[in-house]
Design a protein around this motif. Structure first.
Motif, mmCIF file in Angstrom:
data_model
loop_
_atom_site.group_PDB
_atom_site.id
_atom_site.type_symbol
_atom_site.label_atom_id
_atom_site.label_comp_id
_atom_site.label_asym_id
_atom_site.label_seq_id
_atom_site.Cartn_x
_atom_site.Cartn_y
_atom_site.Cartn_z
ATOM 1 N N SER A 88 10.715 -1.942 11.077
ATOM 2 C CA SER A 88 9.654 -2.936 11.210
ATOM 3 C C SER A 88 8.876 -2.637 12.488
ATOM 4 C CB SER A 88 10.273 -4.333 11.270
ATOM 5 O OG SER A 88 9.281 -5.307 11.481
ATOM 6 N N HIS A 130 13.991 -2.685 14.804
ATOM 7 C CA HIS A 130 12.857 -3.470 15.284
ATOM 8 C C HIS A 130 12.052 -2.542 16.192
ATOM 9 C CE1 HIS A 130 14.196 -7.378 13.793
ATOM 10 N NE2 HIS A 130 15.408 -7.065 14.207
ATOM 11 N N PRO A 149 9.952 -12.403 21.112
ATOM 12 C CA PRO A 149 10.332 -12.668 19.714
ATOM 13 C C PRO A 149 9.231 -13.304 18.873
ATOM 14 C CG PRO A 149 11.298 -14.313 21.153
ATOM 15 C CD PRO A 149 10.615 -13.305 22.054
ATOM 16 N N GLU A 209 21.280 -4.519 13.466
ATOM 17 C CA GLU A 209 19.918 -4.509 13.997
ATOM 18 C C GLU A 209 19.847 -3.684 15.275
ATOM 19 O OE1 GLU A 209 17.706 -8.334 13.646
ATOM 20 O OE2 GLU A 209 19.669 -9.101 13.004
ATOM 21 N N ASP A 240 17.099 -2.781 18.368
ATOM 22 C CA ASP A 240 15.850 -3.162 19.016
ATOM 23 C C ASP A 240 15.475 -2.048 19.987
ATOM 24 O OD1 ASP A 240 13.763 -4.299 20.441
ATOM 25 O OD2 ASP A 240 14.736 -6.256 20.621
ATOM 26 N N GLY A 268 11.063 -8.738 10.275
ATOM 27 C CA GLY A 268 12.345 -8.033 10.360
ATOM 28 C C GLY A 268 13.518 -8.998 10.365
ATOM 29 N N ASP A 269 13.397 -10.067 11.145
ATOM 30 C CA ASP A 269 14.456 -11.085 11.195
ATOM 31 C C ASP A 269 14.668 -11.722 9.823
ATOM 32 O OD1 ASP A 269 14.846 -10.606 13.894
ATOM 33 O OD2 ASP A 269 13.711 -12.373 14.549
ATOM 34 N N THR A 277 8.310 3.475 19.941
ATOM 35 C CA THR A 277 8.971 3.642 18.648
ATOM 36 C C THR A 277 8.885 5.101 18.198
ATOM 37 O OG1 THR A 277 8.313 1.391 18.129
ATOM 38 C CG2 THR A 277 9.104 2.732 16.303
ATOM 39 N N HIS A 294 8.853 -2.995 17.480
ATOM 40 C CA HIS A 294 7.789 -3.520 18.333
ATOM 41 C C HIS A 294 8.201 -3.292 19.787
ATOM 42 C CE1 HIS A 294 4.642 -5.900 20.025
ATOM 43 N NE2 HIS A 294 4.184 -6.252 18.834
ATOM 44 N N SER A 321 5.873 -8.828 13.360
ATOM 45 C CA SER A 321 6.786 -7.770 12.902
ATOM 46 C C SER A 321 8.237 -8.145 13.181
ATOM 47 C CB SER A 321 6.440 -6.414 13.526
ATOM 48 O OG SER A 321 6.614 -6.433 14.916
ATOM 49 N N ARG A 322 8.484 -8.821 14.287
ATOM 50 C CA ARG A 322 9.851 -9.289 14.602
ATOM 51 C C ARG A 322 10.275 -10.359 13.602
ATOM 52 N NH1 ARG A 322 14.524 -8.238 17.341
ATOM 53 N NH2 ARG A 322 13.217 -7.329 18.920
#
Length: 145
Positions: free
Chosen positions: A91, A19, A26, A50, A52, A34-35, A103, A21, A30-31
């Motif tokens: 994502s 993730h 949440p 996952e 983050d 991804g979820d 990121t 972002h 994009s979250r």
């Protein structure tokens, strides 16, 4: 129901979902994408881990010495997960035509020459990627999503 190969044998893949972002809220698209990807992959019988980036503590590379250095201890388990993964999903929102700075800093740490590549063979002079053979997918949203 697990995915199967041509002989009908069950095959489950190890998937790492990053993730990317930089806002831990949440509510971002994009979250949510991804979820949803993770939920669907698990429902299909895959193992999903996952990551983050907002919850990780790592330094930002600022000079040649840092770039040539080793992986920060906080990211060693992350690289081990990537190394064991069959498939990697990232994502993130597209900001100013690229990844968000956090990121990008995350990938700069994980994918620089001393970490993600083996020493180049004399014959080819090209390094061999340590993550070769994996598939990947990018889930990119636009703007503040």
């Amino acid at each position: 129901m697990s995915p199967t190969n041509m002989e009908g044998h069950s095959i489950a893949h190890a998937i790492v979902l990053i993730h990317g972002h930089p806002d831990p809220n949440p509510g971002h698209l994009s979250r949510a994408l991804g979820d949803s990807y993770a939920e669907s992959a698990r429902a299909a019988g895959h193992a999903v881990h996952e990551i983050d980036v907002t919850r990780l503590d790592f330094p930002i590379l600022r000079n040649e010495a840092e770039y040539s250095g080793s992986l920060p201890p906080s990211l060693e388990p992350i690289f081990a997960r990537l190394h064991k993964a069959d498939h990697i999903v990232v994502s993130f929102p597209l900001w100013l035509g690229t990844l968000p700075a956090l990121t990008k800093a995350f990938f700069e740490q994980l994918l620089h020459r001393n970490i993600a590549f083996e020493e180049a063979a004399r014959q080819t002079r090209f390094p061999k990627g340590r993550l070769a053979g994996r598939s990947a997918r990018l889930v990119v949203t636009h703007g503040q999503c």
